[in-house]
Design an enzyme around this catalytic site. Structure first.
Site, PDB file in Angstrom:
ATOM      1  CE  LYS A   1      25.723 -52.965 -67.721  1.00 52.68           C
ATOM      2  NZ  LYS A   1      26.139 -54.175 -67.021  1.00 52.68           N
TER       3      LYS A   1
ATOM      4  NE  ARG B   1      28.507 -63.227 -66.048  1.00 57.23           N
ATOM      5  CZ  ARG B   1      27.994 -62.018 -66.254  1.00 57.23           C
ATOM      6  NH1 ARG B   1      28.779 -60.985 -66.372  1.00 57.23           N
ATOM      7  NH2 ARG B   1      26.699 -61.858 -66.341  1.00 57.23           N
TER       8      ARG B   1
ATOM      9  NE  ARG C   1      21.414 -55.176 -63.628  1.00 56.36           N
ATOM     10  CZ  ARG C   1      22.143 -56.015 -64.333  1.00 56.36           C
ATOM     11  NH1 ARG C   1      21.582 -56.772 -65.238  1.00 56.36           N
ATOM     12  NH2 ARG C   1      23.406 -56.119 -64.099  1.00 56.36           N
TER      13      ARG C   1
ATOM     14  NE  ARG D   1      30.488 -61.163 -70.289  1.00 57.17           N
ATOM     15  CZ  ARG D   1      29.537 -60.259 -70.061  1.00 57.17           C
ATOM     16  NH1 ARG D   1      29.831 -58.973 -70.043  1.00 57.17           N
ATOM     17  NH2 ARG D   1      28.283 -60.644 -69.866  1.00 57.17           N
TER      18      ARG D   1
HETATM   19  P1  ADP Z   1      24.800 -58.857 -67.090  1.00 56.02           P
HETATM   20  O1  ADP Z   1      24.743 -57.358 -67.151  1.00 56.02           O
HETATM   21  O2  ADP Z   1      25.667 -59.452 -68.171  1.00 56.02           O
HETATM   22  O3  ADP Z   1      23.477 -59.502 -67.014  1.00 56.02           O
HETATM   23  P2  ADP Z   1      25.743 -58.668 -64.312  1.00 56.02           P
HETATM   24  O4  ADP Z   1      27.030 -59.187 -63.827  1.00 56.02           O
HETATM   25  O5  ADP Z   1      25.534 -57.201 -64.297  1.00 56.02           O
HETATM   26  O6  ADP Z   1      25.591 -59.264 -65.768  1.00 56.02           O
HETATM   27  O7  ADP Z   1      24.545 -59.334 -63.502  1.00 56.02           O
HETATM   28  C1  ADP Z   1      24.435 -60.722 -63.375  1.00 56.02           C
HETATM   29  C2  ADP Z   1      23.104 -61.066 -62.742  1.00 56.02           C
HETATM   30  O8  ADP Z   1      23.030 -60.508 -61.427  1.00 56.02           O
HETATM   31  C3  ADP Z   1      21.883 -60.512 -63.460  1.00 56.02           C
HETATM   32  O9  ADP Z   1      21.461 -61.320 -64.526  1.00 56.02           O
HETATM   33  C4  ADP Z   1      20.858 -60.469 -62.326  1.00 56.02           C
HETATM   34  O10 ADP Z   1      20.369 -61.764 -62.055  1.00 56.02           O
HETATM   35  C5  ADP Z   1      21.706 -60.055 -61.139  1.00 56.02           C
HETATM   36  N1  ADP Z   1      21.732 -58.598 -60.968  1.00 56.02           N
HETATM   37  C6  ADP Z   1      22.773 -57.753 -61.143  1.00 56.02           C
HETATM   38  N2  ADP Z   1      22.424 -56.482 -60.901  1.00 56.02           N
HETATM   39  C7  ADP Z   1      21.107 -56.502 -60.559  1.00 56.02           C
HETATM   40  C8  ADP Z   1      20.155 -55.504 -60.201  1.00 56.02           C
HETATM   41  N3  ADP Z   1      20.464 -54.202 -60.156  1.00 56.02           N
HETATM   42  N4  ADP Z   1      18.895 -55.906 -59.917  1.00 56.02           N
HETATM   43  C9  ADP Z   1      18.551 -57.192 -59.954  1.00 56.02           C
HETATM   44  N5  ADP Z   1      19.392 -58.189 -60.297  1.00 56.02           N
HETATM   45  C10 ADP Z   1      20.663 -57.854 -60.593  1.00 56.02           C
END
Ligand code: ADP
Ligand code: ZN
Length: 222
Positions: free
Chosen positions: A13, A162, A88, A127
């Site tokens: 995404k 990461r 989310r 990744r």
């Molecule tokens: P992934 O989708 O691979 O988990 P992201 O880069 O989208 O990676 O997010 C990394 C981390 O940031 C998540 O595991 C969470 O801890 C936090 N995070 C990101 N977006 C949100 C959100 N909308 N609500 C709560 N935590 C978030």
């Protein structure tokens, strides 16, 4: 146009959101990227968010929601935006509706990427991301490797894994949260009539750039 990118970890995404942003000029607003940048810069928000991120847990709404609201207030988001990683949960989606309603705005399209689970886990494990926070290019050691091992094609910075991608425990945790808390958003947006589901899989020979192409064609055709 106001777009939300949905899809489990490893569906691509971020890649689709990045292409759409580049081609439309609408900013890609990735909550994960904003958190990581803050963590790197050791801001108060970053340090607090980091406590949840490394374990694969969601950062609490008290931190996440105002951060997104502030970002949406910025000038570059006026003509359109591509949310990547937010909302989310149903609670976040409802908060987003309130934020947008105050601005007389709404979500126009929700792109939901679906990929077989074995494939997404494999993609997360392979990744690699650019360590330069201004660049953030993403690579895949198998499908989309950098020209020189360990080095970003775009900016020359070091590629890293990461922290939350290197542990099976954290990956499983994030996928579990996706299934239980984020997946219900599919129905939420389907009811609003804005959902667009796209399969992304090597099995059907359809990847993120193919989806981006189709979406762009439809946006322009409007
Ligand atoms: P992934 O989708 O691979 O988990 P992201 O880069 O989208 O990676 O997010 C990394 C981390 O940031 C998540 O595991 C969470 O801890 C936090 N995070 C990101 N977006 C949100 C959100 N909308 N609500 C709560 N935590 C978030
Ligand atoms: Zn780079």
């Amino acid at each position: 146009m106001n777009i939300i990118m949905m899809g489990a970890q490893g569906t691509g995404k971020g890649t689709v959101a990045g292409i759409l942003s580049e081609k439309t000029g609408w900013p890609q607003i990735s909550t994960g990227d904003i958190f990581r940048k803050n963590l790197e810069e050791k801001t108060e928000l970053g340090i607090e968010a980091g406590k949840y991120m490394n374990a694969g847990n969601l950062v609490p709404d008290e931190i996440t929601v105002p951060m997104v609201a502030n970002r949406l207030n910025e000038e570059d988001a006026k003509a359109g935006f591509i949310l990547d990683g937010f909302p989310r949960t149903i609670a976040q989606a409802e908060k987003l509706d309130e934020i947008l309603k105050e601005k007389n705005k709404k979500i126009d399209m929700v792109i939901n990427l679906t990929t077989p689970r074995e494939e997404t886990i494999e993609r997360i494990l392979t990744r690699r991301v650019c360590s330069n926070q201004e660049c953030k290019a993403t690579y895949n050691l198998v499908m989309h490797p950098p020209k020189v091992e360990g080095v970003c094609d775009k900016c020359g910075a070091e590629l890293v894994q990461r922290k939350d991608d290197s542990s099976r425990e954290s990956i499983n945790k994030r996928l579990e949260i996706y299934d239980t808390q984020t997946a219900p958003l599919v129905e939420y947006y389907e009811k609003k009539g804005v959902l667009r589901t796209e399969e992304v899989s090597t099995k059907v020979n359809r990847l993120g750039n193919d989806v981006a192409d189709d979406v762009l064609r439809d946006i322009k055709g409007e």
